[in-house]
Design a protein around this motif. Sequence first.
Motif, PDB file in Angstrom:
ATOM      1  N   PHE A  41       0.837  -1.198   0.000  1.00 15.26           N
ATOM      2  CA  PHE A  41       0.000   0.000   0.000  1.00 15.26           C
ATOM      3  C   PHE A  41       0.877   1.255   0.000  1.00 15.26           C
ATOM      4  O   PHE A  41       0.657   2.184  -0.782  1.00 15.26           O
ATOM      5  CB  PHE A  41      -0.940  -0.003   1.207  1.00 15.26           C
ATOM      6  N   LEU A  42       1.892   1.272   0.859  1.00 16.13           N
ATOM      7  CA  LEU A  42       2.779   2.440   0.929  1.00 16.13           C
ATOM      8  C   LEU A  42       3.531   2.643  -0.394  1.00 16.13           C
ATOM      9  O   LEU A  42       3.542   3.747  -0.945  1.00 16.13           O
ATOM     10  CB  LEU A  42       3.787   2.291   2.063  1.00 16.13           C
ATOM     11  N   LEU A  52      11.237   4.527   3.352  1.00 17.42           N
ATOM     12  CA  LEU A  52      10.588   5.128   4.524  1.00 17.42           C
ATOM     13  C   LEU A  52       9.803   4.069   5.294  1.00 17.42           C
ATOM     14  O   LEU A  52       9.812   4.047   6.526  1.00 17.42           O
ATOM     15  CB  LEU A  52       9.660   6.262   4.088  1.00 17.42           C
ATOM     16  N   GLY A  53       9.123   3.192   4.562  1.00 18.14           N
ATOM     17  CA  GLY A  53       8.384   2.102   5.197  1.00 18.14           C
ATOM     18  C   GLY A  53       9.314   1.083   5.830  1.00 18.14           C
ATOM     19  O   GLY A  53       9.074   0.602   6.944  1.00 18.14           O
ATOM     20  N   PHE A  56      10.560   2.439   9.023  1.00 15.50           N
ATOM     21  CA  PHE A  56       9.509   2.444  10.047  1.00 15.50           C
ATOM     22  C   PHE A  56       9.324   1.039  10.625  1.00 15.50           C
ATOM     23  O   PHE A  56       9.216   0.871  11.838  1.00 15.50           O
ATOM     24  CB  PHE A  56       8.195   2.960   9.449  1.00 15.50           C
ATOM     25  N   PHE A  57       9.298   0.027   9.770  1.00 17.02           N
ATOM     26  CA  PHE A  57       9.199  -1.347  10.250  1.00 17.02           C
ATOM     27  C   PHE A  57      10.420  -1.695  11.111  1.00 17.02           C
ATOM     28  O   PHE A  57      10.295  -2.346  12.143  1.00 17.02           O
ATOM     29  CB  PHE A  57       9.087  -2.321   9.077  1.00 17.02           C
ATOM     30  N   GLU A  58      11.601  -1.254  10.686  1.00 17.27           N
ATOM     31  CA  GLU A  58      12.818  -1.509  11.457  1.00 17.27           C
ATOM     32  C   GLU A  58      12.688  -0.946  12.867  1.00 17.27           C
ATOM     33  O   GLU A  58      13.090  -1.577  13.838  1.00 17.27           O
ATOM     34  CB  GLU A  58      14.012  -0.867  10.756  1.00 17.27           C
ATOM     35  N   GLU A  59      12.114   0.213  12.969  1.00 20.33           N
ATOM     36  CA  GLU A  59      11.961   0.887  14.258  1.00 20.33           C
ATOM     37  C   GLU A  59      10.931   0.210  15.160  1.00 20.33           C
ATOM     38  O   GLU A  59      11.058   0.229  16.373  1.00 20.33           O
ATOM     39  CB  GLU A  59      11.546   2.338  14.005  1.00 20.33           C
ATOM     40  N   HIS A  60       9.888  -0.413  14.571  1.00 19.46           N
ATOM     41  CA  HIS A  60       8.765  -0.903  15.363  1.00 19.46           C
ATOM     42  C   HIS A  60       8.668  -2.419  15.533  1.00 19.46           C
ATOM     43  O   HIS A  60       8.086  -2.872  16.517  1.00 19.46           O
ATOM     44  CB  HIS A  60       7.449  -0.370  14.783  1.00 19.46           C
ATOM     45  N   LEU A  61       9.187  -3.205  14.601  1.00 29.64           N
ATOM     46  CA  LEU A  61       9.047  -4.658  14.704  1.00 29.64           C
ATOM     47  C   LEU A  61       9.960  -5.240  15.787  1.00 29.64           C
ATOM     48  O   LEU A  61      11.168  -5.008  15.774  1.00 29.64           O
ATOM     49  CB  LEU A  61       9.383  -5.334  13.378  1.00 29.64           C
TER      50      LEU A  61
END
Length: 136
Positions: A41-42, A52-53, A56-61
Motif C-alpha cells: 500500500f505504501l 521510509l516504510g 519504520f518497520f525496522e523501528e517498530h518490529l
Amino acid sequence: AEALEAWKTGRTGWPLVDASMRELVATGFLSNRGRQVAAAFLALELRLDWRLGAAFFEEHLLDYDPASNWANWHAVAGLTGGKVHRFNVVRQGKTHDPDGEYVRLWCPELAGVAGAAVHNPGGAALESRFLEPVAV
C-alpha cells in the motif's frame, strides 16, 4: 508527508491497512500478510519511497531482521525484477478477515459495522464512522 503520517498512524481510511499499522505500533508484531499489505500500500498505492516504510518497520518490529526486512521491502517495491504484487486491499480483507473481527479489534470506531462490510473504505456502512480514504 501527510500520506506517510496517515500510513504510520493507521489513519489512511483503508481499514485493513489501518488495522495492520495500529497493531504494529501498539504491539511490535504484525503478520506476514499484514506486512505485505501495508508495505505494498505504501510503495505501490501511495507511491512513497519504500525505504521510509522499511525504516519504520525496522523501528517498530520486535522480530526485526535486517536482511528479511530490507529484502522484502525491496521486493514489494518491484525492484527485484520479479513479479510485483499489487494487493487489492478490500479483497485481502474479505479473504483473510472475512467477518471483520481483526479490523474491528484495531479500529474500534468500526465496531458497529457488521461483517465484511467493514473492509469497504468509504462504503455506506462506514459513512461517518471512519476516515475519508487517502486517494490512491
